[in-house]
Design a protein around this motif. Structure first.
Motif, PDB file in Angstrom:
ATOM      1  N   ILE A   1       0.845  -1.187   0.000  1.00 35.62           N
ATOM      2  CA  ILE A   1       0.000   0.000   0.000  1.00 35.62           C
ATOM      3  C   ILE A   1       0.886   1.246   0.000  1.00 35.62           C
ATOM      4  N   ASP A   2       0.268   2.403  -0.293  1.00 31.24           N
ATOM      5  CA  ASP A   2       1.007   3.654  -0.192  1.00 31.24           C
ATOM      6  C   ASP A   2       0.781   4.268   1.182  1.00 31.24           C
ATOM      7  N   GLY A   3       1.310   5.456   1.400  1.00 35.66           N
ATOM      8  CA  GLY A   3       1.211   6.094   2.698  1.00 35.66           C
ATOM      9  C   GLY A   3      -0.187   6.495   3.099  1.00 35.66           C
ATOM     10  N   TYR A   4      -1.124   6.481   2.149  1.00 37.30           N
ATOM     11  CA  TYR A   4      -2.504   6.834   2.427  1.00 37.30           C
ATOM     12  C   TYR A   4      -3.396   5.606   2.583  1.00 37.30           C
ATOM     13  N   GLY A   5      -2.806   4.423   2.464  1.00 35.24           N
ATOM     14  CA  GLY A   5      -3.579   3.195   2.596  1.00 35.24           C
ATOM     15  C   GLY A   5      -4.138   2.659   1.302  1.00 35.24           C
ATOM     16  N   ASN A   6      -3.796   3.292   0.165  1.00 35.87           N
ATOM     17  CA  ASN A   6      -4.265   2.807  -1.128  1.00 35.87           C
ATOM     18  C   ASN A   6      -3.462   1.599  -1.575  1.00 35.87           C
TER      19      ASN A   6
ATOM     20  N   GLU B   1      -7.889  10.067  -6.079  1.00 38.64           N
ATOM     21  CA  GLU B   1      -8.598   9.917  -4.813  1.00 38.64           C
ATOM     22  C   GLU B   1      -8.106  10.916  -3.783  1.00 38.64           C
ATOM     23  N   LYS B   2      -6.938  11.457  -4.008  1.00 39.27           N
ATOM     24  CA  LYS B   2      -6.373  12.425  -3.070  1.00 39.27           C
ATOM     25  C   LYS B   2      -5.588  13.472  -3.845  1.00 39.27           C
TER      26      LYS B   2
ATOM     27  N   ALA C   1      -6.949  13.645   8.030  1.00 45.31           N
ATOM     28  CA  ALA C   1      -7.796  12.494   8.344  1.00 45.31           C
ATOM     29  C   ALA C   1      -7.069  11.204   7.992  1.00 45.31           C
ATOM     30  N   LYS C   2      -7.095  10.239   8.907  1.00 47.95           N
ATOM     31  CA  LYS C   2      -6.330   9.010   8.716  1.00 47.95           C
ATOM     32  C   LYS C   2      -6.960   8.094   7.681  1.00 47.95           C
ATOM     33  N   ASN C   3      -8.255   7.894   7.763  1.00 45.39           N
ATOM     34  CA  ASN C   3      -8.928   6.923   6.911  1.00 45.39           C
ATOM     35  C   ASN C   3      -9.858   7.561   5.881  1.00 45.39           C
ATOM     36  N   GLN C   4      -9.795   8.867   5.758  1.00 45.36           N
ATOM     37  CA  GLN C   4     -10.693   9.554   4.839  1.00 45.36           C
ATOM     38  C   GLN C   4      -9.915  10.567   3.999  1.00 45.36           C
ATOM     39  N   ARG C   5     -10.404  10.791   2.821  1.00 45.09           N
ATOM     40  CA  ARG C   5      -9.860  11.871   2.003  1.00 45.09           C
ATOM     41  C   ARG C   5     -10.963  12.404   1.093  1.00 45.09           C
ATOM     42  N   ALA C   6     -10.897  13.676   0.843  1.00 46.32           N
ATOM     43  CA  ALA C   6     -11.935  14.317   0.038  1.00 46.32           C
ATOM     44  C   ALA C   6     -11.367  15.586  -0.581  1.00 46.32           C
ATOM     45  N   TYR C   7     -11.870  15.893  -1.747  1.00 48.65           N
ATOM     46  CA  TYR C   7     -11.469  17.143  -2.389  1.00 48.65           C
ATOM     47  C   TYR C   7     -12.581  17.606  -3.316  1.00 48.65           C
ATOM     48  N   ILE C   8     -12.521  18.875  -3.662  1.00 46.41           N
ATOM     49  CA  ILE C   8     -13.403  19.421  -4.692  1.00 46.41           C
ATOM     50  C   ILE C   8     -12.527  20.089  -5.750  1.00 46.41           C
TER      51      ILE C   8
ATOM     52  N   THR D   1     -13.470   9.542  -0.353  1.00 44.83           N
ATOM     53  CA  THR D   1     -13.059   8.149  -0.225  1.00 44.83           C
ATOM     54  C   THR D   1     -12.868   7.818   1.251  1.00 44.83           C
ATOM     55  N   TYR D   2     -13.390   6.671   1.655  1.00 40.59           N
ATOM     56  CA  TYR D   2     -13.255   6.210   3.042  1.00 40.59           C
ATOM     57  C   TYR D   2     -12.626   4.823   3.048  1.00 40.59           C
ATOM     58  N   LEU D   3     -11.541   4.677   3.820  1.00 44.10           N
ATOM     59  CA  LEU D   3     -10.880   3.384   3.939  1.00 44.10           C
ATOM     60  C   LEU D   3     -11.599   2.563   5.006  1.00 44.10           C
ATOM     61  N   LEU D   4     -12.213   1.473   4.589  1.00 44.21           N
ATOM     62  CA  LEU D   4     -12.983   0.635   5.504  1.00 44.21           C
ATOM     63  C   LEU D   4     -12.100  -0.311   6.296  1.00 44.21           C
TER      64      LEU D   4
END
Length: 737
Positions: free
Chosen positions: A26-31, A221-222, A250-257, A284-287
């Motif tokens: 995975i990468d540093g964001y959990g992807n 996603e980020k 946010a550890k498990n979430q990311r969002a942008y516009i 995006t939410y990491l479950l």
């Protein structure tokens, strides 16, 4: 006793080296990091991560040190633990040195990330130009979907290439203007993260329109940071882009516009008055480990005027300049609102599922005049094409790995559906965009496509055998609102498309492939329900033989010979509301590409494509396929990280080609060069871009059209064209925060 001890020692050693380890990258964001290459230097055993980031490596024990490389990440050494191996990679620089040729049918997709980084895009048109061999042309003021060319196909606006964004289809079936119409202007170029593409009919998970190939865009996603860009250029061009990260920590979430606003008058004597607005929000939410849910919403609207295509005779006799107009009342407006949701979730260490849903509202009102006064010598031949569409669907896929002694099986099973409901699809004869003189076509279209597929990969050491099978069911309905009585015509059709591919990887630097498969494109519902003699889902049969070779750490060469047979070209003319007779065609050709990282700064790339395209049901000499590209090539050189400077120069060449069946009318080729230069200063980037650096006189789109001017007694059949952009200078400032 000594011999027994030796045998036991050998057996213990054999067993220890026969252990299998599993893990995830995975990468540093959990992807998940797909296509990562994992090797155990001690045993030379190696593996690759799949779409979920998972891998299995043999001949590896607890305590062994693995070496992991992945495109865009720093190389990492990892000591195998007794527990689950979760390997986190750090972001790095994209370079060819990290590319590992893999057991994949579309192994060259990895290169798209490097192409995007070394030569960034800032227009929707440039996104499509990242696909090797794909050419585009705009001929309606910038707001209409581009005309596309690939592998000897004049694809019109999407008839023979399947395009998607985040799993949502872009092609619109039974469209008011043309079958498979694909308008990508709702994509903000700066949000594109990856381009997935493949040529031919070889992919079980690709259905309608995937004949010449497919293109899938994945948005980010980020965001690495938030930014605001302001761009200005000639012809009253202005563009602003905002990218805003909403969840920094946010550890498990990311969002942008993201938002884009674009204005231009174009180089034409009658201003285009073009404007486009784009809005996008993505969350995006990491479950859990390698499990995530993502949802995005976007809105796009555009409005423009157009000078349309002009006849060559008026330019030759000096009546018009290249940027003049016969009828400058063309133009239109369009909009699209999308909602896309996806879920990736592992079931166990060897199984994961992918689910995608989408909903879209679309509208178009398009005014054109291709023949001037040919049909109506008093009012002119202006037409209006209009529709309002609701599009929705779902796809689900389960991926499974099965390990065996000496060979492995990977398979994907997918199902899905798509529904298009079009209200008041219209073709009308109009005057000055206001007066409706005649309704030529008017009706409601409902089209359903249900599908399922099985794709399997049998891996025997260096050889992968990839059989696949796709099943499609279509239901067509058309309610003709111009009929004196209520009529709701319908037809259904089933299509089975087998695939069979062979991938032989001699090592991580050399791969040979033989690909084969059947595909199709659907015909317009108005044709299907009215004339049973026309093919509903004409078959395309293709094959590719080629290689991908990495002779050194910084050089990749790809080549292929290919052939394609098509049972029938499209037969519905949206501009005339009539069926056009079309028969079988054959195409054969060669693709060649090269990518070379000269050093850490300089990157060189080039693609060349040759095609021989002919109709099969007519006599020789009358069998040319109009506008089919014969030879195309694109390429360039770019540089990065040189004293805070980056930039490049790139070219595209399209050879002259037949514009009609007997090659008596020729569409002129062109060679156009663009360049860009950027300078980074702290949080600012200053950029300059030049389209058509040498101010080449070129025609962006060309058609052999029969037309008549108001003062002409007889029609003339000749080239009508839209001029390509002249020298065009643009400047851009980006602020990151």
């Amino acid at each position: 006793m000594k011999h027994i001890f030796t045998v036991i020692t050998v057996l213990i050693g054999f067993c220890s080296f026969s252990q299998t380890q599993k893990g995830i990258v995975i990468d540093g964001y959990g992807n998940a990091v797909e296509n990562a290459f994992i090797i155990n230097p001690a045993t030379e055993s190696h593996s690759h991560t799949d779409d979920s980031g998972a891998f299995t490596i043999e001949k590896t024990n607890v305590g062994d040190v693995l070496r992991i490389t992945a495109l865009g990440f720093k190389i990492k050494s990892y000591k195998v633990s007794s527990e689950e191996n979760k390997i986190v990679l750090e972001d790095g620089v994209l370079k060819l040195n990290d590319v590992v040729i893999q057991h994949k049918v579309s192994a060259m997709n990895l290169i798209s990330k490097i192409d995007l980084q070394t030569s960034p895009v800032n227009t929707s048109q440039e996104i499509l130009q990242k696909v090797p061999g794909l050419f585009i042309g705009q001929h309606a003021g910038g707001g209409k979907g581009e005309q596309m060319f690939l592998r000897g196909f004049d694809i019109d606006h999407g008839t023979d290439v399947a395009i998607s964004v985040d799993g949502m289809p872009v092609n619109l079936v039974s469209h008011a203007h043309g079958q498979g119409y694909a308008d990508l202007h709702f994509v903000i170029p700066e949000t594109v993260d990856k381009i997935d593409y493949g040529k031919g009919t070889y992919y079980a998970n690709k259905g309608d329109f995937a004949t010449a190939g497919y293109v899938g865009f994945q948005t980010k996603e980020k965001l690495d940071n938030s930014s605001i860009s302001v761009e200005a250029g000639q012809f009253n061009m202005k563009r602003t882009v905002g990218l805003f990260n909403l969840l920094d920590n946010a550890k498990n979430q990311r969002a942008y516009i993201a938002t884009e606003y674009f204005l231009t008058d174009g180089p034409f004597e009658s201003p285009q008055n073009f404007n486009r607005l784009n809005l996008l929000g993505k969350y995006t939410y990491l479950l859990g480990l390698n499990s995530k849910f993502s949802i995005s919403a976007s809105h796009f609207s555009s409005k423009w005027d157009a000078s349309g295509q002009i006849p060559q005779r008026l330019v030759d006799n000096g009546t018009l300049s290249r940027f003049g107009a016969v009828d400058d009342t063309e133009g239109g407006n369009t909009s699209r609102t999308n909602i896309i949701a996806s879920l990736n979730k592992p079931i166990d260490k060897n199984t994961f599922v992918k689910i995608n849903t989408f909903f879209s509202k679309y509208a178009l009102e398009l005014y054109s005049n291709f023949t001037f006064f040919l049909k109506d010598p008093v009012n002119g031949d202006q037409i209006r094409q209009k529709e309002n569409r609701t599009l929705y669907g779902m796809s689900a896929e389960i991926n499974k790995k099965i390990k065996n002694d000496g060979w492995d099986i990977n398979y994907q099973v997918g199902i899905g559906f798509r529904v298009d409901a079009t209200k008041d699809s219209e073709l009308s004869h109009t005057l000055n965009r206001k007066t409706t003189l005649e309704n030529i076509k008017l009706g409601d279209i409902d089209e359903n496509n249900n599908y399922g597929y099985l794709n399997s990969e049998f891996i025997f050491g260096k050889l992968m055998i990839n059989p696949g099978l796709r099943f499609d069911y279509f239901k067509f309905n058309y309610q003709d609102k111009l009929s004196a009585t209520y009529t709701n015509q319908s037809k259904d059709e089933i299509k089975v498309s087998p695939k069979l591919n062979f991938i032989y990887s001699q090592n991580n630097n050399l791969q040979f492939f033989v690909k084969s498969g059947m595909g199709f494109h659907s015909n317009d519902a108005r044709v299907v329900v009215q004339d049973n003699t026309k093919k509903t889902l004409p078959t395309a049969i293709g094959t590719d033989v080629g290689t991908i070779w990495k002779p050194s750490h910084n050089l990749i060469i790809n080549s292929a010979l290919w052939y394609m047979y098509l049972q029938q070209e499209f037969v519905y003319s949206g501009d005339g509301g009539i069926m056009e007779t079309s028969g079988r065609t054959k195409r054969m050709g060669a693709d060649f590409g090269i990518r070379y990282h000269l050093n850490e700064i300089l990157y060189i790339y080039s693609d060349a494509n040759y095609t021989f395209a002919r109709s099969m049901d007519v006599v020789k000499g009358q069998d040319y396929i109009p506008l089919a590209p014969d030879f195309t090539t694109t390429g360039g050189i770019s540089f990065q990280n040189w004293h805070q400077f980056s930039g490049g120069i790139r070219y595209r060449y399209l050879k002259s080609r037949p514009a009609n069946e007997d090659n008596s009318i020729v569409a002129e080729g062109y060679f156009v060069t663009d360049m860009n230069l950027n300078y980074n200063f702290k949080n600012l980037t200053f950029g300059v871009a030049i389209q058509n650096l040498f101010n080449t006189q070129w025609n962006e789109t060309q058609f052999a059209t029969e037309s008549r001017l108001k003062d002409e007694s007889n029609p003339v059949d000749e080239i009508h064209f839209t001029p390509g952009t002249p020298f065009n200078l643009k400047a851009k400032i980006t602020y990151r925060f």
